[in-house]
Design a protein around this motif. Structure first.
Motif, PDB file in Angstrom:
ATOM      1  N   ARG A 264       0.814  -1.216   0.000  1.00  0.00           N
ATOM      2  CA  ARG A 264       0.000   0.000   0.000  1.00  0.00           C
ATOM      3  C   ARG A 264       0.852   1.273   0.000  1.00  0.00           C
ATOM      4  N   THR A 265       0.361   2.290  -0.701  1.00  0.00           N
ATOM      5  CA  THR A 265       0.991   3.610  -0.666  1.00  0.00           C
ATOM      6  C   THR A 265       0.111   4.506   0.212  1.00  0.00           C
ATOM      7  N   SER A 266       0.432   5.787   0.263  1.00  0.00           N
ATOM      8  CA  SER A 266      -0.384   6.699   1.072  1.00  0.00           C
ATOM      9  C   SER A 266      -1.722   7.015   0.391  1.00  0.00           C
ATOM     10  N   VAL A 267      -1.898   6.599  -0.859  1.00  0.00           N
ATOM     11  CA  VAL A 267      -3.147   6.849  -1.584  1.00  0.00           C
ATOM     12  C   VAL A 267      -3.919   5.530  -1.704  1.00  0.00           C
ATOM     13  N   MET A 293       2.275  -9.279  -4.513  1.00  0.00           N
ATOM     14  CA  MET A 293       1.614  -8.640  -3.361  1.00  0.00           C
ATOM     15  C   MET A 293       0.721  -7.485  -3.813  1.00  0.00           C
ATOM     16  N   ALA A 294       1.249  -6.653  -4.714  1.00  0.00           N
ATOM     17  CA  ALA A 294       0.484  -5.493  -5.191  1.00  0.00           C
ATOM     18  C   ALA A 294      -0.781  -5.961  -5.919  1.00  0.00           C
ATOM     19  N   ALA A 295      -0.647  -7.035  -6.702  1.00  0.00           N
ATOM     20  CA  ALA A 295      -1.802  -7.541  -7.453  1.00  0.00           C
ATOM     21  C   ALA A 295      -2.889  -8.033  -6.501  1.00  0.00           C
ATOM     22  N   ILE A 296      -2.487  -8.760  -5.473  1.00  0.00           N
ATOM     23  CA  ILE A 296      -3.477  -9.278  -4.504  1.00  0.00           C
ATOM     24  C   ILE A 296      -4.144  -8.120  -3.769  1.00  0.00           C
ATOM     25  N   GLU A 297      -3.355  -7.113  -3.414  1.00  0.00           N
ATOM     26  CA  GLU A 297      -3.925  -5.924  -2.739  1.00  0.00           C
ATOM     27  C   GLU A 297      -4.934  -5.221  -3.663  1.00  0.00           C
ATOM     28  N   ALA A 298      -4.565  -5.067  -4.933  1.00  0.00           N
ATOM     29  CA  ALA A 298      -5.451  -4.368  -5.878  1.00  0.00           C
ATOM     30  C   ALA A 298      -6.756  -5.149  -6.043  1.00  0.00           C
ATOM     31  N   GLU A 299      -6.625  -6.478  -6.136  1.00  0.00           N
ATOM     32  CA  GLU A 299      -7.790  -7.353  -6.278  1.00  0.00           C
ATOM     33  C   GLU A 299      -8.743  -7.170  -5.084  1.00  0.00           C
TER      34      GLU A 299
END
Ligand code: NDP
Length: 307
Positions: A264-267, A293-299
Motif C-alpha cells: 500500500r501507498t499513502s493513496v 503482493m500489489a496484485a493481490i492488494e489491488a484485487e
C-alpha cells in the motif's frame, strides 16, 4: 475506465500483470521508457529460482510478459508523464492520452544516476555506459574507467576486468560505501587501480564521437590530469521513477515510494511493487514477489469497493 493499470514492465510489473490477469481484471501494462526494466539490461541470471542452469535476463522478462498476455494482459508502449491521484478514478497521462483506472500499481522501477556533465550525456552509448553487463563485451583489451564507491561500482569493476586491459575505479571520497567483501575483492584484483578522492570533470572524444579520455580532478589537492580511456562506466546509484507522483503521495527524500504496509501507498487504491519502493533488496525475485503482493492488494481493494 480500467480496473487496474500497471506502470512498468519489469519483473514487478509483469508479475502483477500475471496475477491481475488471472483474476480476470484485464490489466493494462504501460511499458515505460525502459521496457522489460533492468532485467532487459543484464545477461546471465543465475539466482532466479527455477532455472538450474541460469537464464538470460531479457528472455526471463519476455517469458513473464508472454505469460501475462496469455491471460489477457494488454501491453501498451508509452510512458506516464503526469498523474492525478487526488480523486477516483485515478487519471494518468500517457504521452498526451489520459487514462482512467479504478486501481493503480506503480512498478516503474529506478533508473541509473548520471554525473550530468554535458560531455558525458553526449557520449552515452558511445563509450559512456551505466551497465557493465550490457556493454562490457565491447571493451576487450581496452582501457576502462568506473565511477562510484558503492557495491555496484565494485561489482562492475570486477566484472569489467574480464574484458579490459585495466580498470580504473574513481571515487570521490577515500571511504567507500561498498560492503567490505566487495571492496576487498576489488582491491585484491591486480587489474583494478583505485583513484581517490577524485572526480571526473570532463569526458573527451577528441572529435571522434567516441570516448577517448577523461579529465580527472583530485578533490584533496586540486590537481587536474587527463587519462586516456575507451569506456566510462558510471555506477553511482539509481533514481526511482516517481516524478509524475511527486506531491501526490508519500515519497522519501530520495523519491522512493514510502510503503504504508504491504504494497500500500499513502493513496488508497494505489499500490507499489519493485525497485520504485525497494532500495535494499533490488532483486528480480523480490520485485516479482512485490508484484504479486500489489496484485493481490489491488484485487482485494476492487472487491471491497464493489460491496
Ligand atoms: P550506492 O548508493 O550504494 O552508492 C553510490 C556511490 O556513488 C557512492 O559511493 C556515492 O558516493 C557515489 N556517487 C553518488 N553520486 C555521485 C556523483 N554525482 N558523483 C560521483 N560519485 C557519486 O549505490 P549502488 O548502486 O552502488 O548500490 C545500491 C544498493 O544496491 C546498495 O544497497 C548496494 O549494497 C546494493 N548492491 C548490492 C550488490 C551485491 O550485494 N551483490 C551489488 C550491487 C548493489 P558517496 O559514497 O560519496 O556518497
Amino acid at each position: 475506465m480500467h480496473n487496474v493499470v500497471i506502470i512498468g514492465s519489469g519483473c514487478a510489473g509483469n508479475t502483477a500483470a500475471i496475477y491481475t490477469a488471472r483474476a480476470g481484471l484485464n490489466p493494462i501494462v504501460i511499458a515505460g521508457h525502459e521496457p522489460g526494466g533492468q532485467l532487459s539490461l543484464t545477461t546471465e541470471v543465475e539466482n532466479f529460482p527455477g532455472f538450474p542452469e541460469g537464464i538470460q535476463g531479457p528472455e526471463l522478462v519476455e517469458n513473464m510478459k508472454k505469460q501475462a498476455q496469455r491471460f489477457g494482459a494488454e501491453y501498451r508502449h508509452g510512458t506516464v508523464i503526469e498523474a492525478d491521484l487526488s480523486k477516483k478514478p485515478v487519471r494518468l497521462n500517457m504521452d498526451g492520452e489520459w487514462i482512467e483506472t479504478r486501481s493503480l500499481i506503480i512498478a516503474s522501477g529506478a533508473s541509473a544516476r548520471w554525473l550530468n556533465l554535458p560531455s558525458e550525456q553526449k557520449l552515452i552509448g558511445h563509450g559512456v555506459s551505466s551497465c557493465a553487463t550490457c556493454d562490457g563485451f565491447f571493451y576487450r583489451g581496452k582501457e576502462i574507467m568506473v565511477v562510484g564507491g558503492g557495491d555496484t561500482a565494485m561489482e562492475e569493476a570486477n566484472f569489467l576486468t574480464r574484458f579490459g586491459r585495466r580498470v580504473t575505479l574513481v571515487h570521490r571520497r577515500n571511504e567507500f560505501r561498498a560492503s567490505k567483501i566487495m571492496l576487498d575483492r576489488a582491491m585484491a584484483n591486480p587489474k583494478i587501480e583505485i583513484v581517490t578522492p577524485a572526480a571526473v570533470q570532463e569526458v573527451e572524444d577528441g572529435g571522434t564521437g567516441l570516448v577517448t579520455g577523461v579529465t580527472l580532478k583530485n578533490l584533496e589537492t586540486g590537481e587536474v590530469w587527463r587519462r586516456e580511456v575507451d569506456g566510462l562506466f558510471v555506477a553511482i546509484g539509481h533514481i526511482p521513477n516517481t516524478k509524475p507522483f511527486a506531491g501526490q503521495m508519500d515519497l522519501d527524500a530520495d523519491g522512493y515510494i514510502v510503503s504504508h504496509g504491504g504494497a500500500r501507498t499513502s493513496v488508497t487504491g494505489v499500490f507499489h511493487a519493485g525497485d520504485v519502493q525497494d532500495r535494499v533488496y533490488r532483486q528480480a525475485i523480490t520485485a516479482a514477489g512485490a508484484g504479486c503482493m500489489a496484485a493481490i492488494e489491488a484485487e482485494r481493494y476492487l472487491e471491497a469497493e464493489e460491496h
